[in-house]
Design a protein around this motif. Structure first.
Motif, PDB file in Angstrom:
ATOM      1  N   GLN A  59       1.016  -1.228   0.204  1.00 13.86           N
ATOM      2  CA  GLN A  59      -0.036   0.233  -0.006  1.00 13.86           C
ATOM      3  C   GLN A  59       0.739   1.426   0.440  1.00 13.86           C
ATOM      4  O   GLN A  59      -0.146   1.634  -0.413  1.00 13.86           O
ATOM      5  N   ASP A  60       2.101   1.176   0.261  1.00 11.49           N
ATOM      6  CA  ASP A  60       2.659   2.401   0.327  1.00 11.49           C
ATOM      7  C   ASP A  60       4.147   2.812  -1.062  1.00 11.49           C
ATOM      8  O   ASP A  60       5.083   3.214  -0.286  1.00 11.49           O
ATOM      9  N   VAL A  61       3.848   2.372  -1.732  1.00 11.78           N
ATOM     10  CA  VAL A  61       4.453   1.969  -2.706  1.00 11.78           C
ATOM     11  C   VAL A  61       4.155   3.146  -4.187  1.00 11.78           C
ATOM     12  O   VAL A  61       2.523   2.758  -4.089  1.00 11.78           O
ATOM     13  N   VAL A  62       4.657   4.019  -4.310  1.00 13.03           N
ATOM     14  CA  VAL A  62       3.487   4.897  -5.793  1.00 13.03           C
ATOM     15  C   VAL A  62       4.741   3.923  -7.012  1.00 13.03           C
ATOM     16  O   VAL A  62       5.874   3.949  -7.094  1.00 13.03           O
ATOM     17  N   LEU A  63       4.111   3.455  -8.276  1.00 11.67           N
ATOM     18  CA  LEU A  63       5.108   2.934  -9.454  1.00 11.67           C
ATOM     19  C   LEU A  63       4.546   3.763 -10.502  1.00 11.67           C
ATOM     20  O   LEU A  63       3.591   3.798 -10.335  1.00 11.67           O
ATOM     21  N   THR A  64       5.851   4.371 -10.868  1.00  9.15           N
ATOM     22  CA  THR A  64       5.534   5.532 -12.123  1.00  9.15           C
ATOM     23  C   THR A  64       6.005   5.397 -13.069  1.00  9.15           C
ATOM     24  O   THR A  64       7.188   4.928 -13.209  1.00  9.15           O
ATOM     25  N   GLN A  65       6.177   6.388 -13.938  1.00  7.71           N
ATOM     26  CA  GLN A  65       7.488   6.002 -15.238  1.00  7.71           C
ATOM     27  C   GLN A  65       7.564   7.504 -15.347  1.00  7.71           C
ATOM     28  O   GLN A  65       7.674   8.743 -15.654  1.00  7.71           O
ATOM     29  N   THR A  66       9.511   7.529 -16.176  1.00  5.50           N
ATOM     30  CA  THR A  66      10.015   9.154 -16.381  1.00  5.50           C
ATOM     31  C   THR A  66      10.656   8.175 -18.522  1.00  5.50           C
ATOM     32  O   THR A  66      10.289   7.299 -18.204  1.00  5.50           O
ATOM     33  N   GLY A  67      11.527   9.951 -18.283  1.00  4.71           N
ATOM     34  CA  GLY A  67      11.500   9.454 -20.099  1.00  4.71           C
ATOM     35  C   GLY A  67      13.310   9.179 -19.773  1.00  4.71           C
ATOM     36  O   GLY A  67      13.904   7.822 -18.435  1.00  4.71           O
ATOM     37  N   CYS A  68      14.161   9.541 -20.333  1.00  3.21           N
ATOM     38  CA  CYS A  68      15.121   8.733 -20.301  1.00  3.21           C
ATOM     39  C   CYS A  68      16.333   9.808 -19.587  1.00  3.21           C
ATOM     40  O   CYS A  68      15.818  10.317 -19.193  1.00  3.21           O
ATOM     41  N   ALA A  69      16.736   8.627 -18.479  1.00  9.19           N
ATOM     42  CA  ALA A  69      17.515   9.454 -17.570  1.00  9.19           C
ATOM     43  C   ALA A  69      18.902   9.439 -18.273  1.00  9.19           C
ATOM     44  O   ALA A  69      19.537   9.688 -16.568  1.00  9.19           O
ATOM     45  N   GLY A  70      19.450   9.236 -19.518  1.00  8.42           N
ATOM     46  CA  GLY A  70      20.754   9.624 -19.553  1.00  8.42           C
ATOM     47  C   GLY A  70      22.035   8.501 -19.589  1.00  8.42           C
ATOM     48  O   GLY A  70      22.826   8.313 -19.673  1.00  8.42           O
ATOM     49  N   LEU A  71      21.239   6.824 -18.929  1.00  9.80           N
ATOM     50  CA  LEU A  71      22.249   5.995 -18.724  1.00  9.80           C
ATOM     51  C   LEU A  71      22.129   4.717 -19.691  1.00  9.80           C
ATOM     52  O   LEU A  71      21.712   4.080 -19.034  1.00  9.80           O
ATOM     53  N   CYS A  72      21.843   4.901 -20.852  1.00  9.17           N
ATOM     54  CA  CYS A  72      21.357   4.030 -22.130  1.00  9.17           C
ATOM     55  C   CYS A  72      21.965   2.812 -21.656  1.00  9.17           C
ATOM     56  O   CYS A  72      20.908   1.503 -21.908  1.00  9.17           O
ATOM     57  N   HIS A  73      23.066   2.544 -21.548  1.00 11.59           N
ATOM     58  CA  HIS A  73      23.905   1.541 -21.506  1.00 11.59           C
ATOM     59  C   HIS A  73      23.328   0.928 -20.449  1.00 11.59           C
ATOM     60  O   HIS A  73      24.297  -0.384 -20.148  1.00 11.59           O
ATOM     61  N   CYS A  74      22.682   1.208 -19.259  1.00 13.28           N
ATOM     62  CA  CYS A  74      22.516   0.474 -18.665  1.00 13.28           C
ATOM     63  C   CYS A  74      20.714  -0.004 -18.427  1.00 13.28           C
ATOM     64  O   CYS A  74      20.694  -0.162 -17.523  1.00 13.28           O
ATOM     65  N   GLU A  75      20.486   0.617 -19.604  1.00 13.08           N
ATOM     66  CA  GLU A  75      18.517   0.085 -19.312  1.00 13.08           C
ATOM     67  C   GLU A  75      18.050  -1.305 -19.593  1.00 13.08           C
ATOM     68  O   GLU A  75      19.396  -2.053 -19.737  1.00 13.08           O
ATOM     69  N   PRO A  76      17.579  -1.458 -18.704  1.00 18.91           N
ATOM     70  CA  PRO A  76      16.451  -0.720 -18.594  1.00 18.91           C
ATOM     71  C   PRO A  76      16.726  -0.356 -16.808  1.00 18.91           C
ATOM     72  O   PRO A  76      17.530  -0.869 -15.672  1.00 18.91           O
ATOM     73  N   LEU A  77      16.360   0.627 -16.530  1.00 15.67           N
ATOM     74  CA  LEU A  77      16.848   1.342 -15.000  1.00 15.67           C
ATOM     75  C   LEU A  77      15.329   1.584 -13.877  1.00 15.67           C
ATOM     76  O   LEU A  77      14.504   1.586 -15.320  1.00 15.67           O
ATOM     77  N   VAL A  78      15.422   1.167 -12.760  1.00 17.61           N
ATOM     78  CA  VAL A  78      14.298   1.162 -12.011  1.00 17.61           C
ATOM     79  C   VAL A  78      15.383   1.481 -11.344  1.00 17.61           C
ATOM     80  O   VAL A  78      15.753   1.983 -10.354  1.00 17.61           O
ATOM     81  N   GLN A  79      14.498   3.363 -10.195  1.00 16.20           N
ATOM     82  CA  GLN A  79      14.530   4.064  -9.555  1.00 16.20           C
ATOM     83  C   GLN A  79      13.977   3.544  -8.589  1.00 16.20           C
ATOM     84  O   GLN A  79      12.064   3.695  -8.127  1.00 16.20           O
ATOM     85  N   VAL A  80      14.581   3.727  -7.279  1.00 19.62           N
ATOM     86  CA  VAL A  80      13.833   3.306  -5.611  1.00 19.62           C
ATOM     87  C   VAL A  80      14.347   4.572  -5.012  1.00 19.62           C
ATOM     88  O   VAL A  80      15.297   4.525  -4.666  1.00 19.62           O
ATOM     89  N   GLU A  81      13.168   5.542  -4.743  1.00 23.27           N
ATOM     90  CA  GLU A  81      13.418   6.404  -3.658  1.00 23.27           C
ATOM     91  C   GLU A  81      12.359   6.462  -2.141  1.00 23.27           C
ATOM     92  O   GLU A  81      11.097   5.872  -2.232  1.00 23.27           O
ATOM     93  N   GLY A  82      12.892   6.153  -1.390  1.00 19.07           N
ATOM     94  CA  GLY A  82      12.716   6.104   0.294  1.00 19.07           C
ATOM     95  C   GLY A  82      12.133   7.551   0.371  1.00 19.07           C
ATOM     96  O   GLY A  82      12.449   8.499   0.011  1.00 19.07           O
ATOM     97  N   PRO A  83      10.972   6.703   1.615  1.00 20.04           N
ATOM     98  CA  PRO A  83      10.380   8.478   2.615  1.00 20.04           C
ATOM     99  C   PRO A  83      10.916   9.083   2.659  1.00 20.04           C
ATOM    100  O   PRO A  83      10.680  10.275   2.828  1.00 20.04           O
ATOM    101  N   GLY A  84      12.155   9.074   2.879  1.00 19.70           N
ATOM    102  CA  GLY A  84      13.196   9.904   3.654  1.00 19.70           C
ATOM    103  C   GLY A  84      14.268  10.243   2.256  1.00 19.70           C
ATOM    104  O   GLY A  84      15.277  11.577   2.340  1.00 19.70           O
ATOM    105  N   GLY A  85      14.017  10.051   1.399  1.00 22.89           N
ATOM    106  CA  GLY A  85      14.970  10.774   0.270  1.00 22.89           C
ATOM    107  C   GLY A  85      16.056  10.195  -0.961  1.00 22.89           C
ATOM    108  O   GLY A  85      16.253  10.252  -1.574  1.00 22.89           O
ATOM    109  N   GLU A  86      15.734   9.249   0.291  1.00 26.15           N
ATOM    110  CA  GLU A  86      17.168   7.914  -0.203  1.00 26.15           C
ATOM    111  C   GLU A  86      16.771   7.439  -1.807  1.00 26.15           C
ATOM    112  O   GLU A  86      16.123   7.294  -1.888  1.00 26.15           O
TER     113      GLU A  86
END
Length: 124
Positions: A59-86
């Protein structure tokens, strides 16, 4: 659709999926969906994340998408951001890794270090 009950179930499922994308607090999971990410399999990754988050009823997870992160050679990329901003960025994610990220990181709070990338795209 053959019945109102089927329609109600479909509506509830879609509302749950939309809620995952609209929450403002908790853990935020962002999948890079630029053309490079999509070509590398990001659609399958976001589908696996959505399925696993829903299956575990997180229940406490938001799943969203963004455009290119500029790390094309590492795709697919998934970023996890905690409640504290880490933030933790995972690179070369496939469907299986996406499910393991949900299990280890989102459920148990354990970063999978060997899959992380720095903002410059280098392995840690």
């Amino acid at each position: 659709m053959k019945s109102l009950a089927e329609l109600d179930r479909l509506r509830e499922e879609i509302q749950r999926e939309m809620a995952l994308r609209e929450k403002k607090e908790g853990i935020k999971v962002v999948v890079s969906m630029g053309t490079c990410g999509i070509a590398a399999g990001a659609r399958d990754v976001i589908a696996a994340l959505l399925e696993e988050i829903s299956r575990r009823n997180l229940q406490d997870v938001v799943l969203t998408q963004t455009g290119c992160a500029g790390l094309c050679h590492c795709e697919p990329l998934v970023q996890v951001e905690g409640p504290g901003g880490e933030r933790v960025t995972y690179g070369h994610v496939d469907e299986q890794k996406a499910r393991e990220i949900v299990s280890a990181h989102l459920v148990n709070g354990q970063v999978i270090q060997e899959w992380t990338v720095q903002e410059e795209g280098e392995k840690l």
